[in-house]
Design a protein around this motif. Structure first.
Motif, PDB file in Angstrom:
ATOM      1  N   UNK A 206      28.978  35.359  54.598  1.00 34.88           N
ATOM      2  CA  UNK A 206      28.406  37.407  55.224  1.00 34.88           C
ATOM      3  C   UNK A 206      28.659  37.737  54.179  1.00 34.88           C
ATOM      4  N   UNK A 207      30.351  37.603  53.537  1.00 35.66           N
ATOM      5  CA  UNK A 207      30.074  38.780  52.139  1.00 35.66           C
ATOM      6  C   UNK A 207      28.942  38.901  51.004  1.00 35.66           C
ATOM      7  N   UNK A 208      28.501  37.356  50.944  1.00 41.27           N
ATOM      8  CA  UNK A 208      28.026  37.427  49.775  1.00 41.27           C
ATOM      9  C   UNK A 208      28.521  36.936  48.011  1.00 41.27           C
ATOM     10  N   UNK A 209      29.497  36.819  48.952  1.00 38.63           N
ATOM     11  CA  UNK A 209      30.593  36.281  47.513  1.00 38.63           C
ATOM     12  C   UNK A 209      29.959  34.627  47.702  1.00 38.63           C
ATOM     13  N   UNK A 210      29.512  33.846  45.966  1.00 35.46           N
ATOM     14  CA  UNK A 210      30.045  33.469  45.734  1.00 35.46           C
ATOM     15  C   UNK A 210      31.278  31.855  45.273  1.00 35.46           C
ATOM     16  N   UNK A 211      31.880  30.980  45.604  1.00 34.99           N
ATOM     17  CA  UNK A 211      33.167  30.598  46.086  1.00 34.99           C
ATOM     18  C   UNK A 211      33.875  30.222  44.178  1.00 34.99           C
ATOM     19  N   UNK A 212      32.675  30.721  43.494  1.00 36.30           N
ATOM     20  CA  UNK A 212      33.383  30.179  42.460  1.00 36.30           C
ATOM     21  C   UNK A 212      33.376  31.721  41.411  1.00 36.30           C
ATOM     22  N   UNK A 213      33.420  32.678  42.052  1.00 38.42           N
ATOM     23  CA  UNK A 213      33.883  34.070  41.587  1.00 38.42           C
ATOM     24  C   UNK A 213      35.751  34.068  41.731  1.00 38.42           C
ATOM     25  N   UNK A 214      35.970  35.041  41.022  1.00 38.94           N
ATOM     26  CA  UNK A 214      36.709  35.321  40.558  1.00 38.94           C
ATOM     27  C   UNK A 214      37.141  36.772  42.221  1.00 38.94           C
ATOM     28  N   UNK A 215      38.238  36.889  42.783  1.00 40.03           N
ATOM     29  CA  UNK A 215      38.599  37.611  43.989  1.00 40.03           C
ATOM     30  C   UNK A 215      40.157  38.402  43.455  1.00 40.03           C
ATOM     31  N   UNK A 216      40.430  39.483  42.989  1.00 44.00           N
ATOM     32  CA  UNK A 216      40.974  39.800  42.757  1.00 44.00           C
ATOM     33  C   UNK A 216      42.380  40.156  43.650  1.00 44.00           C
ATOM     34  N   UNK A 217      42.101  40.875  44.857  1.00 42.99           N
ATOM     35  CA  UNK A 217      43.248  40.929  45.871  1.00 42.99           C
ATOM     36  C   UNK A 217      43.420  39.488  46.099  1.00 42.99           C
ATOM     37  N   UNK A 218      42.792  38.586  45.693  1.00 45.67           N
ATOM     38  CA  UNK A 218      43.888  36.836  45.749  1.00 45.67           C
ATOM     39  C   UNK A 218      44.361  36.069  45.038  1.00 45.67           C
ATOM     40  N   UNK A 219      43.901  36.947  44.324  1.00 46.04           N
ATOM     41  CA  UNK A 219      44.397  36.141  42.416  1.00 46.04           C
ATOM     42  C   UNK A 219      44.066  35.271  41.964  1.00 46.04           C
ATOM     43  N   UNK A 278      57.891  38.835  57.927  1.00 47.25           N
ATOM     44  CA  UNK A 278      56.880  38.414  56.889  1.00 47.25           C
ATOM     45  C   UNK A 278      56.073  38.898  56.264  1.00 47.25           C
ATOM     46  N   UNK A 279      55.592  38.704  55.905  1.00 43.55           N
ATOM     47  CA  UNK A 279      53.877  38.937  54.752  1.00 43.55           C
ATOM     48  C   UNK A 279      52.891  37.503  54.414  1.00 43.55           C
ATOM     49  N   UNK A 280      52.012  37.865  55.546  1.00 44.89           N
ATOM     50  CA  UNK A 280      51.019  37.064  55.654  1.00 44.89           C
ATOM     51  C   UNK A 280      50.540  36.799  54.108  1.00 44.89           C
ATOM     52  N   UNK A 281      50.301  35.720  53.926  1.00 45.94           N
ATOM     53  CA  UNK A 281      49.174  35.581  52.419  1.00 45.94           C
ATOM     54  C   UNK A 281      48.096  36.685  52.747  1.00 45.94           C
ATOM     55  N   UNK A 282      47.260  37.207  51.231  1.00 41.80           N
ATOM     56  CA  UNK A 282      46.487  38.030  50.591  1.00 41.80           C
ATOM     57  C   UNK A 282      45.125  37.153  51.714  1.00 41.80           C
ATOM     58  N   UNK A 283      45.420  36.422  51.369  1.00 41.90           N
ATOM     59  CA  UNK A 283      43.890  35.065  52.321  1.00 41.90           C
ATOM     60  C   UNK A 283      43.205  35.982  53.412  1.00 41.90           C
ATOM     61  N   UNK A 284      44.482  35.754  54.327  1.00 40.44           N
ATOM     62  CA  UNK A 284      44.089  36.152  55.966  1.00 40.44           C
ATOM     63  C   UNK A 284      43.615  37.372  55.920  1.00 40.44           C
TER      64      UNK A 284
END
Length: 351
Positions: A206-219, A278-284
């Protein structure tokens, strides 16, 4: 123009390459050798894995068994053409179910089905399984690679595994040991582990992102973050139970923290958990925000940063945390078991 190579047999013409299968076996042998335990017994035929159970070590040994797969996370591994960690996920799903009962994982077998055997790819997958077994301290004593032309595309594969463990009958952990006032000790996950990936894949699409893209919020690169392997808790749980009177464990897999923890509680007892511990990881957060997924749905689908839970007496909580810290497992006091509580209730906001 050179003439195309002709199949060497009718079976090869049907899409099954026996020679490729044999080469895959040769390539995976060095990985399997890493998982050897002294109880292994050689079987020259290779039709079965043999394991000597020294019953003299036990008063009343009980065998435990578990089987699982990795769900649709395997589809991301195929899209990323990255196959060296999906086997760790497989082992984690199997052995960490075993240790919930207090059983030490002894050995595993695996099953890989694929449209076409590419020896190097199969060896990568088995290398990951062997790495997971090494982390868990169990032996990889056998497996099967099956070529399914027509049923699967040449680049498709799926994998499953089964494990066996042993525990003294009077040391079996579970709901019957849990008491009012017990501390809920949470152990950090490495991410979604192997659960909820049908939802994750839908959000990615849905996001239109590619799996090979760098995602800053995920590091990091999206696909690599999503393929972070499952944390394997087996050795840590066995060591913890040897040093602290653990009452029960709960492996947090599909269905989330509340539903899985409730399985380890007896009738009449519930648990109150504080999200602020606790703080869930950014991926969530990424999945929730980009996919418009409610917190209720997130918590009913994912582990939300908690991969394993230990229930111990209040007076043993600090010692349990110290043992886990010594072993490098991030852990914290997440809540308390309460009499009369209605199931497992989470309150507060994530840190």
């Amino acid at each position: 123009m050179a003439e195309a190579a002709k199949p060497t047999s009718a079976y090869a013409a049907a899409g099954v390459d026996i020679a490729a299968g044999e080469r895959a076996v040769d390539l995976m042998k060095r990985h399997v050798a890493r998982t050897a335990r002294p109880e292994l017994v050689a079987d020259a035929s290779g039709f079965a894995g043999l394991f000597r159970l020294d019953t003299s070590k036990y008063t009343a040994p009980v065998l435990a068994t578990s089987t699982d797969g990795v769900g649709t996370k395997v589809l991301l591994a195929q899209r990323m053409d990255k196959h060296d960690t999906i086997g760790i996920d497989l082992v984690g799903m199997v052995v960490d179910d075993l240790v919930v009962s207090g059983a030490e994982p002894l050995f595993m077998t695996d099953y890989i089905a694929t449209g076409a055997v590419v020896p190097e790819k199969i060896a990568e997958i088995v290398g990951g399984i062997a790495e997971g077994c090494a982390q868990a301290g169990c032996a990889l004593i056998g497996g099967e690679t099956a070529e399914h032309p027509g049923a699967m595309r040449p680049d498709e594969y799926d994998l499953a595994g089964a494990g066996t463990g042993v525990v003294e009958e009077d040391a079996i952990l579970g709901p019957d040991r849990v008491r009012d006032g017990d501390a809920v000790i949470a152990m950090a996950s490495s991410g979604p582990h192997s659960n909820g990936y049908s939802l994750i894949r839908r959000v990615v699409d849905q996001t239109g992102l590619e799996l090979t893209e760098e995602v800053p919020e995920l590091g990091g690169v999206l696909g690599e973050v999503l393929l972070t392997p499952t944390r394997v808790y087996a050795r840590d749980c066995i060591e913890l139970a040897a040093r602290v009177p653990v009452h029960a464990y709960a492996h947090i897999t599909g269905g989330g923290l509340a539903a899985n923890l409730e399985r380890s509680l007896p009738e009449g007892l519930g648990a109150e958990l504080d999200r602020s511990t606790w703080s869930p990881q950014p991926v969530f957060g990424f999945v929730a925000e980009r996919g418009g997924v409610s917190r209720e749905d997130m918590e009913a689908t994912f582990n939300m940063g908690v991969g394993m839970v230990a229930l111990v007496a209040e007076e043993d909580a600090e010692r349990a945390l110290a043992v886990l810290a010594e072993r490098g497992v991030p852990a914290w006091r997440a809540g308390t078991v309460r009499s009369g509580a209605d199931g497992v209730r989470l309150s507060g906001e994530y840190a």
